[in-house]
Design an enzyme around this catalytic site. Structure first.
Site, short mmCIF file in Angstrom:
data_model
loop_
_atom_site.label_atom_id
_atom_site.label_comp_id
_atom_site.label_asym_id
_atom_site.label_seq_id
_atom_site.Cartn_x
_atom_site.Cartn_y
_atom_site.Cartn_z
N TYR A 68 -16.34 2.86 7.85
CA TYR A 68 -14.87 2.92 7.88
C TYR A 68 -14.39 3.49 9.22
O TYR A 68 -13.54 2.90 9.90
CB TYR A 68 -14.38 3.78 6.72
CG TYR A 68 -12.88 4.07 6.71
CD1 TYR A 68 -11.96 3.06 6.49
CD2 TYR A 68 -12.42 5.37 6.91
CE1 TYR A 68 -10.59 3.33 6.47
CE2 TYR A 68 -11.06 5.65 6.89
CZ TYR A 68 -10.15 4.63 6.67
OH TYR A 68 -8.80 4.92 6.65
N THR A 111 -9.25 0.49 3.01
CA THR A 111 -9.25 1.96 2.98
C THR A 111 -10.30 2.56 2.04
O THR A 111 -10.41 3.78 1.95
CB THR A 111 -7.85 2.48 2.55
OG1 THR A 111 -7.51 1.88 1.31
CG2 THR A 111 -6.80 2.15 3.58
N GLY A 132 0.82 -1.21 0.00
CA GLY A 132 0.00 0.00 0.00
C GLY A 132 0.86 1.26 0.00
O GLY A 132 2.10 1.20 0.00
N GLN A 133 0.20 2.39 0.01
CA GLN A 133 0.89 3.69 -0.10
C GLN A 133 1.91 3.88 1.03
O GLN A 133 3.07 4.21 0.79
CB GLN A 133 -0.12 4.83 0.03
CG GLN A 133 -1.22 4.84 -1.00
CD GLN A 133 -1.92 6.19 -1.01
OE1 GLN A 133 -1.47 7.11 -1.68
NE2 GLN A 133 -2.99 6.32 -0.25
N LEU A 134 1.45 3.70 2.26
CA LEU A 134 2.33 3.93 3.41
C LEU A 134 3.33 2.80 3.58
O LEU A 134 4.53 3.05 3.81
CB LEU A 134 1.47 4.07 4.68
CG LEU A 134 2.25 4.21 5.98
CD1 LEU A 134 3.10 5.48 5.98
CD2 LEU A 134 1.31 4.19 7.18
N ASP A 176 -2.85 -12.84 5.95
CA ASP A 176 -4.13 -12.15 6.10
C ASP A 176 -4.30 -11.85 7.59
O ASP A 176 -4.49 -12.76 8.40
CB ASP A 176 -5.25 -13.06 5.57
CG ASP A 176 -6.62 -12.41 5.68
OD1 ASP A 176 -6.75 -11.39 6.40
OD2 ASP A 176 -7.56 -12.92 5.06
N ILE A 177 -4.23 -10.58 7.94
CA ILE A 177 -4.22 -10.23 9.38
C ILE A 177 -5.56 -10.52 10.07
O ILE A 177 -5.63 -10.50 11.29
CB ILE A 177 -3.80 -8.76 9.62
CG1 ILE A 177 -4.80 -7.77 8.98
CG2 ILE A 177 -2.37 -8.51 9.16
CD1 ILE A 177 -4.64 -6.33 9.48
N1 LIG Z 1 -5.50 6.60 2.20
C1 LIG Z 1 -5.90 7.59 3.00
O1 LIG Z 1 -6.27 8.69 2.53
C2 LIG Z 1 -5.88 7.41 4.49
C3 LIG Z 1 -6.38 8.43 5.30
C4 LIG Z 1 -6.36 8.27 6.68
C5 LIG Z 1 -5.85 7.11 7.23
N2 LIG Z 1 -5.38 6.13 6.44
C6 LIG Z 1 -4.86 4.91 7.07
O2 LIG Z 1 -3.49 4.80 6.73
C7 LIG Z 1 -3.12 3.42 6.65
C8 LIG Z 1 -2.39 3.17 5.35
O3 LIG Z 1 -3.25 3.56 4.28
P1 LIG Z 1 -2.83 3.37 2.76
O4 LIG Z 1 -3.48 4.44 1.99
O5 LIG Z 1 -1.36 3.14 2.68
O6 LIG Z 1 -3.60 1.99 2.45
P2 LIG Z 1 -3.60 1.16 1.09
O7 LIG Z 1 -2.74 1.81 0.07
O8 LIG Z 1 -5.03 0.86 0.79
O9 LIG Z 1 -2.85 -0.18 1.55
C9 LIG Z 1 -3.43 -1.09 2.45
C10 LIG Z 1 -2.84 -2.44 2.15
O10 LIG Z 1 -3.39 -3.38 3.08
C11 LIG Z 1 -3.69 -4.56 2.35
N3 LIG Z 1 -4.69 -5.37 3.02
C12 LIG Z 1 -6.05 -5.30 2.91
N4 LIG Z 1 -6.63 -6.26 3.65
C13 LIG Z 1 -5.64 -6.96 4.25
C14 LIG Z 1 -5.62 -8.08 5.13
N5 LIG Z 1 -6.75 -8.68 5.52
N6 LIG Z 1 -4.40 -8.54 5.56
C15 LIG Z 1 -3.26 -7.95 5.15
N7 LIG Z 1 -3.22 -6.89 4.31
C16 LIG Z 1 -4.40 -6.39 3.87
C17 LIG Z 1 -4.19 -4.03 1.02
O11 LIG Z 1 -4.23 -5.03 0.05
P3 LIG Z 1 -5.34 -4.91 -1.12
O12 LIG Z 1 -5.03 -3.64 -1.86
O13 LIG Z 1 -5.11 -6.15 -1.94
O14 LIG Z 1 -6.67 -4.85 -0.45
C18 LIG Z 1 -3.18 -2.94 0.74
O15 LIG Z 1 -2.01 -3.43 0.11
C19 LIG Z 1 -4.42 2.63 6.84
O16 LIG Z 1 -4.51 2.23 8.18
C20 LIG Z 1 -5.50 3.64 6.55
O17 LIG Z 1 -6.71 3.34 7.23
C21 LIG Z 1 -5.37 6.24 5.07
#
Ligand SMILES: NC(=O)c1ccc[n+]([C@@H]2O[C@H](COP(=O)([O-])OP(=O)(O)OC[C@H]3O[C@@H](n4cnc5c(N)ncnc54)[C@H](OP(=O)(O)O)[C@@H]3O)[C@@H](O)[C@H]2O)c1
Length: 299
Positions: free
Chosen positions: A137, A74, A10-12, A48-49
């Site tokens: 969410y 997300t 993912g992004q982070l 898978d967490i």
């Molecule tokens: N994006 C935002 O604008 C935003 C804003 C506020 C807070 N956050 C928080 O910041 C954190 C990082 O966000 P991000 O944007 O980097 O998220 P992201 O790009 O959506 O990456 C999340 C990753 O987690 C994986 N994932 C999903 N279900 C899973 C599971 N059951 N077990 C293991 N991995 C799993 C996803 O895989 P798949 O892609 O295959 O599902 C994806 O690779 C998250 O906690 C999010 O809630 C994000």
């Protein structure tokens, strides 16, 4: 030290892996604590967490000392129609990791969101403000925070917002694409928050992880909170795209999940402890766009 990064694609997660792999980021050199560390970067295909059995089996084998949980569901609108799934990924998953961390003496850095708040404030929320999520969410992420804090003392919750990074989809990339395709943009101007670069968040989390601090930390880029419309205008300006960015209201652009009108966060706990290293959002965005547009040109 062995560092586990979940949601590494993912992004982070990707940004954390990059900085740890290179030992340096555009923000500086990593603290010596990270010298020679082993990085285990995994995503849902590896672990898978949501499966407590899988998490419990993973820890004794890999023995992480520090865990960054970047895995999450997300898709805010997707969560709205699938609250059970969102709860599994955003609440039960962090709980499984927190219990495993406690059992194995590992430190846990978990990520949460501005959506835990009602989003009807008029000044930036601090960590002690009462959460009141309005979306599936937000409810699932708040439950995740509570499980982490209850299950593992040696943990930090990093609440962020409006995140964008080099991989995956995000608002910055969408605006660039739509501007090039359509030559005109219409973007809501009645939702206000803090655009946050994954580069800054990853860096701040690495500094926080190296400390002994625990609890909830707001981790968003600094500067005055802005609307999506103002954010889009800055993206166009920096990318030298001569595109009109029209304003519209949330009511004119209805979505399944209700968006917070005002969900700016104040990084108070960081300022009071390890220091707030998050750049102003405009500076972080300019830097991101310079690198991102350069990458695009090279492709
Ligand atoms: N994006 C935002 O604008 C935003 C804003 C506020 C807070 N956050 C928080 O910041 C954190 C990082 O966000 P991000 O944007 O980097 O998220 P992201 O790009 O959506 O990456 C999340 C990753 O987690 C994986 N994932 C999903 N279900 C899973 C599971 N059951 N077990 C293991 N991995 C799993 C996803 O895989 P798949 O892609 O295959 O599902 C994806 O690779 C998250 O906690 C999010 O809630 C994000």
């Amino acid at each position: 030290m062995t560092i586990l990064i979940t949601g590494a694609k993912g992004q982070l997660g990707n940004e954390l892996c990059k900085i740890l792999g290179e030992g340096v980021s555009e923000r500086g050199k990593l603290p010596p604590l990270y010298d020679g560390c082993t990085i285990i970067d995994i995503d849902v295909d590896d672990l898978d967490i949501t499966s407590s059995d899988a998490v419990d089996a993973f820890f004794p084998t890999h023995k992480p000392n520090l865990v960054f949980n970047c895995a999450a569901m997300t898709n805010v609108d997707g969560c709205e129609g699938n609250e059970d799934v969102a709860y599994q990924v955003n609440a039960i998953g962090p709980k499984n990791l927190a219990l495993a961390c406690k059992r194995h003496g590992a430190r846990l850095l978990h990520v949460s969101t501005d959506y835990v708040f009602a989003g009807n404030g008029s000044k930036p929320y601090v960590e002690t403000d009462e959460p009141a999520p309005n979306t599936a969410y937000g409810r699932s992420k708040l439950a995740g925070e509570q499980f982490v804090l209850a299950s593992c003392r040696n943990s930090c919750i990093c609440r962020t917002a409006w995140l964008y990074g080099y991989v995956g989809n995000n608002f910055v990339k969408t605006m660039l694409r739509l501007a090039r395709e359509k030559g005109i943009l219409t973007v809501v101007d009645d939702q206000v928050g803090n655009p946050t670069s994954a580069v800054d968040l990853a860096w701040q989390m690495l500094l926080l992880a190296a400390s002994k601090e625990t609890g909830i930390f707001h981790c968003t880029c600094n500067g005055e909170a802005v609307s999506w419309n103002a954010f889009a205008k800055r993206i166009m300006e920096k990318a030298s795209l001569d595109v009109e960015v029209k304003a519209c209201t949330t009511a004119e652009f209805p979505r399944p999940a209700r968006r917070p009108a005002y969900s700016a966060l104040d990084n108070k706990h960081l300022s009071d402890t390890v220091g707030d290293s998050m750049r102003d959002w405009e500076e972080a965005l300019d830097s991101f766009l310079e690198h991102y547009l350069e990458q695009e040109n090279q492709q």
